[in-house]
Design a protein around this motif. Structure first.
Motif, PDB file in Angstrom:
ATOM      1  N   GLU A  26       0.844  -1.191   0.000  1.00  7.83           N
ATOM      2  CA  GLU A  26       0.000   0.000   0.000  1.00  7.83           C
ATOM      3  C   GLU A  26       0.883   1.245   0.000  1.00  7.83           C
ATOM      4  O   GLU A  26       1.862   1.315   0.732  1.00  7.83           O
ATOM      5  CB  GLU A  26      -0.878  -0.015   1.248  1.00  7.83           C
ATOM      6  CG  GLU A  26      -1.874   1.095   1.313  1.00  7.83           C
ATOM      7  CD  GLU A  26      -2.817   0.956   2.494  1.00  7.83           C
ATOM      8  OE1 GLU A  26      -3.574   1.904   2.728  1.00  7.83           O
ATOM      9  OE2 GLU A  26      -2.791  -0.080   3.180  1.00  7.83           O
ATOM     10  N   ALA A  27       0.536   2.213  -0.835  1.00  5.17           N
ATOM     11  CA  ALA A  27       1.280   3.473  -0.906  1.00  5.17           C
ATOM     12  C   ALA A  27       0.760   4.423   0.165  1.00  5.17           C
ATOM     13  O   ALA A  27      -0.435   4.712   0.224  1.00  5.17           O
ATOM     14  CB  ALA A  27       1.121   4.107  -2.281  1.00  5.17           C
ATOM     15  N   ILE A  28       1.650   4.901   1.008  1.00  4.01           N
ATOM     16  CA  ILE A  28       1.321   5.889   2.031  1.00  4.01           C
ATOM     17  C   ILE A  28       1.899   7.209   1.531  1.00  4.01           C
ATOM     18  O   ILE A  28       3.090   7.312   1.277  1.00  4.01           O
ATOM     19  CB  ILE A  28       1.925   5.507   3.400  1.00  4.01           C
ATOM     20  CG1 ILE A  28       1.527   4.067   3.776  1.00  4.01           C
ATOM     21  CG2 ILE A  28       1.523   6.509   4.474  1.00  4.01           C
ATOM     22  CD1 ILE A  28       0.034   3.823   3.845  1.00  4.01           C
ATOM     23  N   ARG A  29       1.037   8.222   1.395  1.00  5.67           N
ATOM     24  CA  ARG A  29       1.428   9.450   0.705  1.00  5.67           C
ATOM     25  C   ARG A  29       1.480  10.708   1.552  1.00  5.67           C
ATOM     26  O   ARG A  29       1.795  11.777   1.049  1.00  5.67           O
ATOM     27  CB  ARG A  29       0.475   9.682  -0.454  1.00  5.67           C
ATOM     28  CG  ARG A  29       0.550   8.633  -1.519  1.00  5.67           C
ATOM     29  CD  ARG A  29      -0.422   8.910  -2.659  1.00  5.67           C
ATOM     30  NE  ARG A  29      -0.204   7.980  -3.746  1.00  5.67           N
ATOM     31  CZ  ARG A  29      -0.776   6.792  -3.842  1.00  5.67           C
ATOM     32  NH1 ARG A  29      -1.595   6.384  -2.898  1.00  5.67           N
ATOM     33  NH2 ARG A  29      -0.523   6.003  -4.861  1.00  5.67           N
ATOM     34  N   SER A  30       1.153  10.603   2.824  1.00 11.18           N
ATOM     35  CA  SER A  30       1.093  11.815   3.636  1.00 11.18           C
ATOM     36  C   SER A  30       1.241  11.486   5.118  1.00 11.18           C
ATOM     37  O   SER A  30       1.052  10.338   5.525  1.00 11.18           O
ATOM     38  CB  SER A  30      -0.254  12.514   3.417  1.00 11.18           C
ATOM     39  OG  SER A  30      -1.312  11.748   3.967  1.00 11.18           O
ATOM     40  N   PRO A  31       1.519  12.508   5.923  1.00  6.37           N
ATOM     41  CA  PRO A  31       1.567  12.287   7.371  1.00  6.37           C
ATOM     42  C   PRO A  31       0.230  11.767   7.913  1.00  6.37           C
ATOM     43  O   PRO A  31       0.211  10.911   8.802  1.00  6.37           O
ATOM     44  CB  PRO A  31       1.883  13.669   7.938  1.00  6.37           C
ATOM     45  CG  PRO A  31       2.543  14.398   6.828  1.00  6.37           C
ATOM     46  CD  PRO A  31       1.925  13.876   5.568  1.00  6.37           C
ATOM     47  N   CYS A  57       4.457  12.750  12.655  1.00  7.96           N
ATOM     48  CA  CYS A  57       3.296  12.850  11.762  1.00  7.96           C
ATOM     49  C   CYS A  57       2.268  13.825  12.321  1.00  7.96           C
ATOM     50  O   CYS A  57       1.716  14.646  11.586  1.00  7.96           O
ATOM     51  CB  CYS A  57       2.679  11.477  11.517  1.00  7.96           C
ATOM     52  SG  CYS A  57       3.698  10.402  10.476  1.00  7.96           S
ATOM     53  N   SER A  58       2.027  13.765  13.614  1.00  9.68           N
ATOM     54  CA  SER A  58       1.096  14.698  14.254  1.00  9.68           C
ATOM     55  C   SER A  58       1.597  16.137  14.130  1.00  9.68           C
ATOM     56  O   SER A  58       0.824  17.044  13.812  1.00  9.68           O
ATOM     57  CB  SER A  58       0.897  14.348  15.726  1.00  9.68           C
ATOM     58  OG  SER A  58       0.279  13.101  15.858  1.00  9.68           O
ATOM     59  N   LEU A  59       2.889  16.333  14.363  1.00  9.32           N
ATOM     60  CA  LEU A  59       3.465  17.677  14.257  1.00  9.32           C
ATOM     61  C   LEU A  59       3.415  18.192  12.823  1.00  9.32           C
ATOM     62  O   LEU A  59       3.126  19.375  12.588  1.00  9.32           O
ATOM     63  CB  LEU A  59       4.911  17.681  14.768  1.00  9.32           C
ATOM     64  CG  LEU A  59       5.094  17.529  16.274  1.00  9.32           C
ATOM     65  CD1 LEU A  59       6.569  17.350  16.623  1.00  9.32           C
ATOM     66  CD2 LEU A  59       4.508  18.730  17.007  1.00  9.32           C
ATOM     67  N   ALA A  60       3.667  17.328  11.854  1.00 11.61           N
ATOM     68  CA  ALA A  60       3.603  17.741  10.448  1.00 11.61           C
ATOM     69  C   ALA A  60       2.182  18.135  10.066  1.00 11.61           C
ATOM     70  O   ALA A  60       1.979  19.120   9.343  1.00 11.61           O
ATOM     71  CB  ALA A  60       4.113  16.627   9.542  1.00 11.61           C
ATOM     72  N   MET A  61       1.200  17.408  10.555  1.00 12.49           N
ATOM     73  CA  MET A  61      -0.197  17.733  10.260  1.00 12.49           C
ATOM     74  C   MET A  61      -0.587  19.075  10.848  1.00 12.49           C
ATOM     75  O   MET A  61      -1.426  19.778  10.298  1.00 12.49           O
ATOM     76  CB  MET A  61      -1.112  16.626  10.784  1.00 12.49           C
ATOM     77  CG  MET A  61      -0.995  15.355   9.973  1.00 12.49           C
ATOM     78  SD  MET A  61      -1.850  13.944  10.719  1.00 12.49           S
ATOM     79  CE  MET A  61      -3.478  14.593  10.973  1.00 12.49           C
ATOM     80  N   ALA A  62       0.054  19.447  11.954  1.00 14.25           N
ATOM     81  CA  ALA A  62      -0.222  20.734  12.599  1.00 14.25           C
ATOM     82  C   ALA A  62       0.651  21.854  12.036  1.00 14.25           C
ATOM     83  O   ALA A  62       0.554  22.992  12.472  1.00 14.25           O
ATOM     84  CB  ALA A  62      -0.010  20.612  14.103  1.00 14.25           C
ATOM     85  N   GLY A  63       1.532  21.516  11.097  1.00 10.53           N
ATOM     86  CA  GLY A  63       2.409  22.517  10.513  1.00 10.53           C
ATOM     87  C   GLY A  63       3.569  22.912  11.400  1.00 10.53           C
ATOM     88  O   GLY A  63       4.182  23.954  11.215  1.00 10.53           O
ATOM     89  N   LYS A  64       3.906  22.044  12.365  1.00 10.55           N
ATOM     90  CA  LYS A  64       4.962  22.369  13.338  1.00 10.55           C
ATOM     91  C   LYS A  64       6.290  21.687  13.040  1.00 10.55           C
ATOM     92  O   LYS A  64       7.255  21.909  13.760  1.00 10.55           O
ATOM     93  CB  LYS A  64       4.484  22.021  14.743  1.00 10.55           C
ATOM     94  CG  LYS A  64       3.315  22.880  15.153  1.00 10.55           C
ATOM     95  CD  LYS A  64       2.855  22.572  16.543  1.00 10.55           C
ATOM     96  CE  LYS A  64       1.690  23.484  16.891  1.00 10.55           C
ATOM     97  NZ  LYS A  64       1.222  23.250  18.235  1.00 10.55           N
ATOM     98  N   THR A  65       6.338  20.860  12.014  1.00 14.49           N
ATOM     99  CA  THR A  65       7.593  20.272  11.540  1.00 14.49           C
ATOM    100  C   THR A  65       7.418  20.002  10.059  1.00 14.49           C
ATOM    101  O   THR A  65       6.306  20.038   9.538  1.00 14.49           O
ATOM    102  CB  THR A  65       7.961  18.983  12.314  1.00 14.49           C
ATOM    103  OG1 THR A  65       9.311  18.640  12.022  1.00 14.49           O
ATOM    104  CG2 THR A  65       7.070  17.836  11.965  1.00 14.49           C
ATOM    105  N   SER A  66       8.508  19.740   9.389  1.00 12.54           N
ATOM    106  CA  SER A  66       8.419  19.538   7.944  1.00 12.54           C
ATOM    107  C   SER A  66       7.733  18.218   7.614  1.00 12.54           C
ATOM    108  O   SER A  66       7.818  17.238   8.370  1.00 12.54           O
ATOM    109  CB  SER A  66       9.803  19.577   7.312  1.00 12.54           C
ATOM    110  OG  SER A  66      10.493  18.378   7.552  1.00 12.54           O
ATOM    111  N   CYS A  67       7.087  18.226   6.491  1.00 15.56           N
ATOM    112  CA  CYS A  67       6.413  17.034   6.010  1.00 15.56           C
ATOM    113  C   CYS A  67       7.423  15.915   5.769  1.00 15.56           C
ATOM    114  O   CYS A  67       7.178  14.762   6.102  1.00 15.56           O
ATOM    115  CB  CYS A  67       5.672  17.397   4.729  1.00 15.56           C
ATOM    116  SG  CYS A  67       4.559  16.143   4.161  1.00 15.56           S
TER     117      CYS A  67
END
Length: 85
Positions: A26-31, A57-67
């Motif tokens: 399965e391709a996982i494409r995002s946080p 992943c949680s931080l990336a979704m909140a815009g607090k770390t890079s994707c």
């Protein structure tokens, strides 16, 4: 028309392919997709990389770390759990 992309909608440049159990890869494409895998479909391997991936992943979704930081952490969790395809 004003179209803004939220941090929680950010996708990785390159997907990560996982195989959990005997399922097809399965391709996982995002946080967001990675966090869903980690929370609801992960095998019972909850080491240090797993916990770091959930956090990143949680931080990336909140815009607090890079994707891409979340992608790298997810890859390490995949290696730890032996699900990287």
């Amino acid at each position: 028309m004003n179209m803004q992309m939220r941090a929680s909608d950010t996708r990785w440049l390159t997907p990560v392919y996982v195989r959990i159990g005997h399922e097809v890869p399965e391709a996982i494409r995002s946080p967001r997709e990675a966090l869903n895998q980690l929370l609801y479909r992960w095998p019972p391997v909850y080491g240090e990389a797993y916990h770091l991936a959930k956090q990143r992943c949680s931080l990336a979704m909140a815009g607090k770390t890079s994707c891409e930081a979340s992608r790298e952490a997810f890859i390490m969790a995949c290696i730890e759990a032996k699900v990287l395809d």
